[in-house]
Design an enzyme around this catalytic site. Sequence first.
Site, PDB file in Angstrom:
ATOM      1  CG  ASN A  46      21.092  15.688  -7.435  1.00 61.48           C
ATOM      2  OD1 ASN A  46      20.236  14.831  -7.089  1.00 61.48           O
ATOM      3  ND2 ASN A  46      22.070  15.307  -8.419  1.00 61.48           N
ATOM      4  CG  HIS A 132      28.231   7.979  -7.393  1.00 59.95           C
ATOM      5  ND1 HIS A 132      29.331   8.602  -7.954  1.00 59.95           N
ATOM      6  CD2 HIS A 132      27.105   8.242  -8.111  1.00 59.95           C
ATOM      7  CE1 HIS A 132      28.801   9.550  -8.872  1.00 59.95           C
ATOM      8  NE2 HIS A 132      27.413   9.087  -8.953  1.00 59.95           N
ATOM      9  CD  GLU A 175      26.709   6.365  -2.554  1.00 60.96           C
ATOM     10  OE1 GLU A 175      25.491   6.707  -2.541  1.00 60.96           O
ATOM     11  OE2 GLU A 175      27.315   5.853  -3.510  1.00 60.96           O
ATOM     12  CB  SER A 179      23.051   8.510  -5.247  1.00 60.34           C
ATOM     13  OG  SER A 179      23.697   7.369  -5.999  1.00 60.34           O
ATOM     14  CG  ASP A 204      29.930  10.133  -1.764  1.00 55.48           C
ATOM     15  OD1 ASP A 204      29.332  11.051  -1.316  1.00 55.48           O
ATOM     16  OD2 ASP A 204      30.168   9.695  -2.818  1.00 55.48           O
ATOM     17  CG  HIS A 207      23.116  12.044  -2.779  1.00 61.19           C
ATOM     18  ND1 HIS A 207      22.021  12.565  -3.546  1.00 61.19           N
ATOM     19  CD2 HIS A 207      23.912  11.081  -3.348  1.00 61.19           C
ATOM     20  CE1 HIS A 207      22.813  12.394  -4.702  1.00 61.19           C
ATOM     21  NE2 HIS A 207      23.673  11.703  -4.634  1.00 61.19           N
ATOM     22  CE  LYS A 238      25.596  14.648  -5.730  1.00 67.21           C
ATOM     23  NZ  LYS A 238      25.386  14.746  -7.177  1.00 67.21           N
TER      24      LYS A 238
HETATM   25  C1  LIG Z   1      27.294   9.398  -4.145  1.00 66.94           C
HETATM   26  C2  LIG Z   1      27.749  10.436  -5.009  1.00 66.94           C
HETATM   27  N1  LIG Z   1      29.123  10.651  -4.993  1.00 66.94           N
HETATM   28  C3  LIG Z   1      29.589  11.606  -5.750  1.00 66.94           C
HETATM   29  C4  LIG Z   1      28.922  12.280  -6.886  1.00 66.94           C
HETATM   30  C5  LIG Z   1      30.152  13.095  -7.663  1.00 66.94           C
HETATM   31  O1  LIG Z   1      29.645  14.530  -7.233  1.00 66.94           O
HETATM   32  P1  LIG Z   1      29.673  16.007  -8.308  1.00 66.94           P
HETATM   33  O2  LIG Z   1      28.274  15.722  -8.942  1.00 66.94           O
HETATM   34  O3  LIG Z   1      29.949  16.825  -7.501  1.00 66.94           O
HETATM   35  O4  LIG Z   1      30.882  15.334  -9.369  1.00 66.94           O
HETATM   36  C6  LIG Z   1      27.628  12.016  -7.006  1.00 66.94           C
HETATM   37  C7  LIG Z   1      26.778  12.717  -8.035  1.00 66.94           C
HETATM   38  O5  LIG Z   1      26.994  12.901  -9.041  1.00 66.94           O
HETATM   39  C8  LIG Z   1      27.013  11.020  -6.010  1.00 66.94           C
HETATM   40  O6  LIG Z   1      25.921  10.821  -6.078  1.00 66.94           O
END
Ligand SMILES: Cc1ncc(COP(=O)(O)O)c(C=O)c1O
Length: 388
Positions: A46, A132, A175, A179, A204, A207, A238
């Site tokens: 990522n 997610h 989002e 993802s 969110d 990405h 990421k």
């Molecule tokens: C859409 C989404 N939100 C939140 C997260 C969590 O982020 P982090 O890896 O910084 O905990 C992720 C990835 O793991 C994600 O893909």
Amino acid sequence: MQNEAWILGELDGLRERALERRLVVNAPAGGRIERGGEELVNFASNDYLGLAQRPELIAGAEAALRRYGAGASASRLLTGTLPCHEALEARLAEFKGHARALVFGSGYHANLAAITALVGRGDAVFLDRLCHASLVDGAVLSRADVRRFRHNDAGHLDELLRKAPARCKRLVVTESVFSMDGDVAPLPDLCRVAETHDAMMMVDEAHATGVQGPGGAGMVSMHGLQGRVNLGMGTLSKALGSAGGFLACSEQMAAWLVNVARTFIFSTALPPAAAGAALAALDVLKTEPGLGAALLDRSALFRERLKKAGLDTGPSTTQIVPVITGSNQGALDLAAALRARGILAPAIRPPTVPEGAARVRLSITLAHSPAELARAAEIIIECAGRSL
Ligand SMILES: Cc1ncc(COP(=O)(O)O)c(C=O)c1O
């Protein structure tokens, strides 16, 4: 141990359904990775802009590490708030175009904090069906009534909001870039529906941050929706090449989160090195604002090659490109065939994606050269032809 015998049965069950996962140690280097003694082209990262290994980020992490130490030593409300956190939050607020930003230990923490701080028992939270796991967990933990609207379907969201009890608080969560499919949400439509029903809105941008919108500020900025989105969530982990998560919001929202967000209050502050690297990443984005657009162009070319060869890349329009196989075994077979040809691309299976939607997920990054992407596309097309 006798009382753990049930675990072996459960693991056997996962194995039979091609769902068992195991850890493997990796040594990443640019767009490549060493894994199990092999060097592979890495399509599982990522680190979209290839920033994690840039000298500027390493220097930023090192400077913060030397100045403040290896750990923040306490949670933010005790003695864990350091000048590097304050500086990072100010920069993130400016970057995202919100009044304030608060930094968390991870994006996962930020999502748990956001939803549990805004709704509780008797309220309602409306999540896109493909949200997610961290958003789903936040919703469940909040004890609010959890409703799922059909993916990217503002009409269905409207229908569900109409049916919600009149006097409860409502929160809509989506989002901006999904993802697992790499498609984007219709944010202006979702905001309009949320406003019609006096619902709060959270997006969110895990990405999208660093990739989409002006200078990588994300899709809320791209659509000019900062004043209509209550919480803009992003990760530092990421495209920004570091670790941690954040919520961008109004002054009053930040004041509320500091008082009630449990993952902010009951967890040690972000390590200084992560804050230092993230600050350096924001500097890189300022001096090189075209990085995200360059990545999207490269990704579009790659995706078009796969589509032209008849592969199913789903609704992807971003740097996340799935090759949808449907069956779990098909995804595992394709991932294994690619690995044998020097390409690391993970098979993604339920529960990460819905049943029958297993896939190999490819993350395109700026660490992949155009020539490397062209060669990889050829190999993927060949392998898919044999294993699908
Ligand atoms: C859409 C989404 N939100 C939140 C997260 C969590 O982020 P982090 O890896 O910084 O905990 C992720 C990835 O793991 C994600 O893909």
